[in-house]
Motif scaffolding. Structure first.
Motif, PDB file in Angstrom:
ATOM      1  N   UNK A  68       0.825  -1.130   0.056  1.00 45.34           N
ATOM      2  CA  UNK A  68      -0.005  -0.027  -0.128  1.00 45.34           C
ATOM      3  C   UNK A  68       0.971   1.271   0.091  1.00 45.34           C
ATOM      4  N   UNK A  69       1.863   1.160   0.896  1.00 48.80           N
ATOM      5  CA  UNK A  69       2.837   2.536   0.884  1.00 48.80           C
ATOM      6  C   UNK A  69       4.025   2.435  -0.295  1.00 48.80           C
ATOM      7  N   UNK A 161      -6.122   4.183  -2.239  1.00 49.88           N
ATOM      8  CA  UNK A 161      -5.639   2.750  -1.725  1.00 49.88           C
ATOM      9  C   UNK A 161      -6.734   2.133  -0.989  1.00 49.88           C
ATOM     10  N   UNK A 162      -6.676   0.657  -1.078  1.00 47.18           N
ATOM     11  CA  UNK A 162      -7.771   0.022  -0.365  1.00 47.18           C
ATOM     12  C   UNK A 162      -6.742  -1.162   0.396  1.00 47.18           C
ATOM     13  N   UNK A 163      -7.431  -1.615   1.680  1.00 46.27           N
ATOM     14  CA  UNK A 163      -6.817  -2.800   2.153  1.00 46.27           C
ATOM     15  C   UNK A 163      -8.013  -3.714   2.253  1.00 46.27           C
ATOM     16  N   UNK A 164      -7.896  -5.249   1.700  1.00 48.68           N
ATOM     17  CA  UNK A 164      -9.119  -6.149   1.564  1.00 48.68           C
ATOM     18  C   UNK A 164      -8.720  -7.341   2.555  1.00 48.68           C
ATOM     19  N   UNK A 165      -9.845  -7.710   3.561  1.00 44.81           N
ATOM     20  CA  UNK A 165      -9.269  -8.692   4.092  1.00 44.81           C
ATOM     21  C   UNK A 165     -10.327  -9.833   4.365  1.00 44.81           C
ATOM     22  N   UNK A 166     -10.309 -11.218   4.383  1.00 41.20           N
ATOM     23  CA  UNK A 166     -10.881 -12.089   4.585  1.00 41.20           C
ATOM     24  C   UNK A 166     -10.564 -13.103   5.215  1.00 41.20           C
ATOM     25  N   UNK A 173      -4.882  -2.934  -2.741  1.00 44.12           N
ATOM     26  CA  UNK A 173      -5.187  -2.231  -4.173  1.00 44.12           C
ATOM     27  C   UNK A 173      -4.735  -0.597  -3.966  1.00 44.12           C
ATOM     28  N   UNK A 174      -3.966  -0.316  -4.983  1.00 42.58           N
ATOM     29  CA  UNK A 174      -3.133   0.990  -4.803  1.00 42.58           C
ATOM     30  C   UNK A 174      -3.321   1.648  -6.219  1.00 42.58           C
ATOM     31  N   UNK A 175      -3.696   3.106  -6.274  1.00 42.20           N
ATOM     32  CA  UNK A 175      -3.554   3.871  -7.399  1.00 42.20           C
ATOM     33  C   UNK A 175      -2.111   4.322  -7.615  1.00 42.20           C
ATOM     34  N   UNK A 217      -9.123  10.087   1.071  1.00 42.47           N
ATOM     35  CA  UNK A 217      -8.382  10.932   0.023  1.00 42.47           C
ATOM     36  C   UNK A 217      -7.975  11.957   0.810  1.00 42.47           C
ATOM     37  N   UNK A 218      -8.368  12.671   1.798  1.00 41.62           N
ATOM     38  CA  UNK A 218      -7.861  13.759   2.494  1.00 41.62           C
ATOM     39  C   UNK A 218      -6.391  13.964   2.802  1.00 41.62           C
ATOM     40  N   UNK A 219      -5.753  12.528   2.955  1.00 43.00           N
ATOM     41  CA  UNK A 219      -4.339  12.457   3.121  1.00 43.00           C
ATOM     42  C   UNK A 219      -3.710  11.732   2.357  1.00 43.00           C
ATOM     43  N   UNK A 220      -2.798  12.029   1.600  1.00 42.44           N
ATOM     44  CA  UNK A 220      -2.249  11.399   0.374  1.00 42.44           C
ATOM     45  C   UNK A 220      -1.325  10.282   1.202  1.00 42.44           C
ATOM     46  N   UNK A 221      -1.439   9.163   0.169  1.00 46.39           N
ATOM     47  CA  UNK A 221      -0.388   8.139   0.276  1.00 46.39           C
ATOM     48  C   UNK A 221       1.250   8.634  -0.027  1.00 46.39           C
ATOM     49  N   UNK A 222       2.092   7.915   0.722  1.00 44.01           N
ATOM     50  CA  UNK A 222       3.637   8.126   0.146  1.00 44.01           C
ATOM     51  C   UNK A 222       3.651   7.871  -1.353  1.00 44.01           C
TER      52      UNK A 222
END
Length: 414
Positions: A68-69, A161-166, A173-175, A217-222
């Motif tokens: 993600x990062x 970005x997304x984090x998926x868990x099962x 998932x990252x843009x 989205x208010x805080x940007x990923x690295x």
């Protein structure tokens, strides 16, 4: 500690933005329909790298965070430390009950359960992942189904970005550079998700039983890396892909950079077995201790048990008598929470009880043995294992706890 279903917030809030992706444009007087996989080139950089950690044991939560990062920021030690801190907070809260405090049935059951935030296989809770992102990057990770979570999000494609868990599996998932990538650590390579398909994919994951969390989205990923020089120190070379190669469907072997060391690692996609052996070993094909066992039809739990059994037989020798250097180490008082240079270690003791104790990082590992001997009130020999996969630490007694990297570890005794 349990995820609760809450009313679903609609994911697609601006359908016209998806329709726009199928707009017809003109090239040399010829009508051309944009492929849903395409992103306008004016929104993309010429060069971009994508970081994709592959599965090692069951550490997919760690891999999901790092993917993600786009950096190898988080490791087992740091995440375990967060898990232990959360456990202590939970236990302190439960100890304040009016039904007997630390002697109450609820508190004792929670202690017997062990950590509620990390299990022996290395699977971390969502609370750990959230705390890690918050501590390092001030990022929140709400559930996409949480009421009001999407209120200030114009469209799902605004999310980076997304984090998926099962159950025990996590993936990110990252843009990156205007494209979405599924960075599942069990996949051989990142796979692209078009903007047009993103909402459908997220909904499909939810229908399959996944809980989906997102970075607001208010805080940007690295920012991702734009060159191999920039990627140095941010992850192993074999985990980096050129975006243009992925977008064109090239594999590592056929990549335009396949002649460089960046793509020549022999363990690309191999990961690490639970018993610490490379995936190319005979045990990877189901050959353990001379017996052939097919792993193709095994469940994850069955493969875990098989690998742990092999690990026990191959990596852990018979217990030895107490070694001389251990006898000379006297247990010192436990440091306070205010003392500098302290570390914390969680124990599952040989007698079956659990404990958490602080040490000084400069203490020898032999001090850990002295604590276990004192706590269990025994002169009998015992074995302590740490790490993942768990390994006997008796050879590290002369090292300091910091040198042995035991800070935040969960040590198992027998």
């Amino acid at each position: 500690r349990r995820l609760q279903d809450v009313p679903i917030t609609p994911i697609i809030t601006h359908p016209h933005r998806f329709i726009a992706e199928c707009t017809f444009v003109h090239h040399n007087d010829k009508t051309h329909q944009l492929n849903p996989q395409e992103v306008p080139k004016t929104n993309r950089s010429a060069t971009m790298l994508i970081y994709h950690e592959r599965q090692e044991a069951l550490l997919c939560g760690q891999h999901a965070l790092n993917n993600l990062v786009q950096s190898n920021t988080f490791d087992v030690s740091s995440l375990s430390e967060i898990a232990h801190q959360l456990d202590e907070v939970e236990l302190a809260y439960m100890a304040q009950n009016d039904e007997g405090g630390t002697s109450s049935k609820e508190y004792l059951e929670r202690v017997r359960e062990g950590s509620g935030n990390v299990d022996p296989s290395g699977n971390f809770s969502i609370q750990v992942l959230r705390a890690a992102l918050q501590n390092m990057y001030q990022l929140s990770l709400p559930n996409i189904r949480q009421q009001d979570a999407m209120d200030n999000v114009r469209d799902i494609t605004d999310i980076e970005g997304f984090i998926c868990n099962k159950q025990s599996h996590w993936f990110a998932i990252r843009k990156i550079n205007g494209r979405y990538w599924n960075l599942n650590s069990t996949s051989s390579a990142p796979t692209q998700i078009s903007h047009f398909r993103l909402a459908v994919e997220i909904e499909s994951f939810q229908n399959d039983g996944y809980h989906v969390f997102f970075v607001h989205p208010e805080v940007a990923l690295p920012a991702p890396c734009k060159s191999f020089e920039e990627s140095e120190g941010r992850g192993m070379p074999q985990y980096w892909w050129k975006e243009e190669d992925l977008a064109s469907g090239l594999s590592h072997d056929k990549s335009t950079t396949a002649a460089t060391n960046h793509w020549r690692s022999t363990n690309v996609g191999a990961g690490m077995r639970l018993d610490g052996k490379p995936a190319s070993s005979s045990a990877d094909n189901g050959i353990i201790n001379g017996s052939h066992q097919s792993t193709s039809n095994m469940t994850e739990e069955e493969m875990l048990q098989m690998a742990l059994a092999a690990s026990m037989e191959q990596n852990f020798p018979e217990m030895k008598e107490t070694e001389p250097e251990e006898e000379h180490i006297q247990l010192t008082p436990e440091p306070s929470t205010l003392d500098a240079g302290t570390v914390r270690i969680q124990f599952r003791l040989p007698d079956g009880t659990r404990a958490i104790r602080r040490f000084y990082g400069k203490d020898p590992v032999g001090m850990v043995y002295a604590f276990v001997r004192d706590r269990c009130n025994t002169d009998k020999s015992f074995e302590l294992r740490a790490g993942f996969p768990p390994k006997d630490i008796s050879s590290q007694k002369t090292l300091t706890i910091e040198e042995a990297k035991l800070n935040g570890e969960s040590i198992q005794g027998r």
